[in-house]
Motif scaffolding. Structure first.
Motif, PDB file in Angstrom:
ATOM      1  N   GLY A   1       0.809  -1.217   0.000  1.00  0.00           N
ATOM      2  CA  GLY A   1       0.000   0.000   0.000  1.00  0.00           C
ATOM      3  C   GLY A   1       0.835   1.256   0.000  1.00  0.00           C
ATOM      4  O   GLY A   1       0.316   2.364   0.056  1.00  0.00           O
ATOM      5  N   ILE A   2       2.160   1.101  -0.035  1.00  0.00           N
ATOM      6  CA  ILE A   2       3.052   2.252  -0.033  1.00  0.00           C
ATOM      7  C   ILE A   2       3.905   2.204  -1.286  1.00  0.00           C
ATOM      8  O   ILE A   2       4.505   1.186  -1.600  1.00  0.00           O
ATOM      9  N   ASN A   3       3.926   3.304  -1.986  1.00  0.00           N
ATOM     10  CA  ASN A   3       4.725   3.371  -3.204  1.00  0.00           C
ATOM     11  C   ASN A   3       5.768   4.457  -3.016  1.00  0.00           C
ATOM     12  O   ASN A   3       5.485   5.638  -3.095  1.00  0.00           O
ATOM     13  N   ARG A  36      -0.652  -0.184   6.338  1.00  0.00           N
ATOM     14  CA  ARG A  36       0.460   0.682   6.728  1.00  0.00           C
ATOM     15  C   ARG A  36       0.414   0.902   8.228  1.00  0.00           C
ATOM     16  O   ARG A  36      -0.626   0.717   8.868  1.00  0.00           O
ATOM     17  N   VAL A  37       1.530   1.316   8.786  1.00  0.00           N
ATOM     18  CA  VAL A  37       1.560   1.759  10.184  1.00  0.00           C
ATOM     19  C   VAL A  37       1.536   3.275  10.153  1.00  0.00           C
ATOM     20  O   VAL A  37       2.480   3.912   9.686  1.00  0.00           O
ATOM     21  N   VAL A  38       0.432   3.846  10.641  1.00  0.00           N
ATOM     22  CA  VAL A  38       0.150   5.266  10.459  1.00  0.00           C
ATOM     23  C   VAL A  38       0.149   6.010  11.787  1.00  0.00           C
ATOM     24  O   VAL A  38      -0.264   5.466  12.818  1.00  0.00           O
ATOM     25  N   VAL A  64      10.553  -0.525   4.974  1.00  0.00           N
ATOM     26  CA  VAL A  64       9.597  -1.501   5.487  1.00  0.00           C
ATOM     27  C   VAL A  64       8.756  -2.057   4.347  1.00  0.00           C
ATOM     28  O   VAL A  64       8.721  -1.509   3.243  1.00  0.00           O
ATOM     29  N   ASN A  65       8.076  -3.155   4.624  1.00  0.00           N
ATOM     30  CA  ASN A  65       7.169  -3.769   3.665  1.00  0.00           C
ATOM     31  C   ASN A  65       5.784  -3.791   4.273  1.00  0.00           C
ATOM     32  O   ASN A  65       5.404  -4.727   4.970  1.00  0.00           O
ATOM     33  N   THR A  67       8.828  -5.135   9.019  1.00  0.00           N
ATOM     34  CA  THR A  67      10.184  -4.697   8.722  1.00  0.00           C
ATOM     35  C   THR A  67      10.736  -5.551   7.583  1.00  0.00           C
ATOM     36  O   THR A  67      10.121  -6.539   7.171  1.00  0.00           O
ATOM     37  N   ARG A  68      11.896  -5.178   7.087  1.00  0.00           N
ATOM     38  CA  ARG A  68      12.487  -5.936   5.992  1.00  0.00           C
ATOM     39  C   ARG A  68      12.799  -7.374   6.405  1.00  0.00           C
ATOM     40  O   ARG A  68      12.777  -8.295   5.577  1.00  0.00           O
TER      41      ARG A  68
END
Length: 240
Positions: free
Chosen positions: A3-5, A65-67, A90-91, A95-96
């Motif tokens: 969800g993050i680009n 996401r962590v918001v 992060v994914n 975390t990675r």
């Protein structure tokens, strides 16, 4: 999907300017989202180093996401999401190395912790919620306006963007989210409406009020947005 680009590496504290037009939305008369395209968005990455637990931010998992829900740290505000931990991207909510981000943040032994925050693209569910909310606000503004037969919200300005809206006589709403520096947005909205009538309504396979799936519409939309951004000022004479 996370969800993050984001593009890496991103330099903390740097403002990555997108272009002037961020996104286009089309909402049917019932408030359903039938079209959205995000063309550009601003990437502002802020890095914070926390020496100990707890951190002065309230975090939650939202749409993959962590918001940040509450609190501030420098320029980090509610709405920012975690982009990296200890320099490693992060994914989504992990975390990675595959460990849940919330688990790391809530572990006192993990500190000191360096966290980068930024704004990712909004997800599909958030877009649907945004469309429904705006539809309701539009209806409310029309009713509470002291002006008889008010047309509703035509422009809404915030510190970070401006929203411009155009509603057709059939109740379909077109709105764009742009930078403060973008000019002549009303003619642009009318041009988008013209594309809608030419490539969507005249398509014999399109069902009214359903999501728009039309390649020619998409192509011409992107062409107009690109021309407007290159010129920075909308001029109907320059568009084919």
């Amino acid at each position: 999907s996370s969800g993050i680009n984001a593009e890496w590496p991103l330099r903390p504290g740097t403002f990555y300017p997108g272009k002037m037009i961020y996104s286009v939305y089309i909402i049917n008369k019932a408030g359903g989202l039938i079209y959205n395209e995000q063309f550009n968005y601003n990437k502002q990455v802020e890095e914070c180093t926390f020496s100990q637990h707890p951190i002065p931010l309230l975090l939650s998992v939202d749409a993959g996401r962590v918001v940040v829900k509450f609190g501030e740290c420098g320029n980090v505000k509610p709405g920012f999401s975690i982009m990296s931990i200890n320099k490693a991207p992060v994914n989504g909510t992990f975390t990675r190395s595959g460990q849940p981000i919330m688990e790391v943040v809530n572990d006192p032994k993990a500190y000191p912790l360096t966290v980068s925050f930024g704004r990712g693209k909004i997800g599909a569910n958030e877009k649907l919620m945004l469309a429904s909310t705006f539809h309701s606000l539009y209806a409310i503004s029309s009713k509470i306006s002291p002006v008889e037969k008010s047309s509703g919200i035509r422009m809404m300005e915030t510190d970070e963007f401006v929203l411009h809206c155009f509603q057709t006589i059939t109740g379909v709403k077109f709105f764009i989210i742009v930078d403060h520096k973008q000019t002549a947005c009303e003619p642009l909205l009318h041009r988008i409406y013209q594309l809608y009538t030419d490539y969507v309504l005249k398509n014999p396979f399109y069902l009214i009020d359903m999501p728009i799936r039309c390649e020619l519409f998409d192509q011409n939309m992107k062409k107009i947005i690109d021309q407007v951004e290159r010129a920075n000022v909308y001029n109907s004479a320059t568009l084919s």
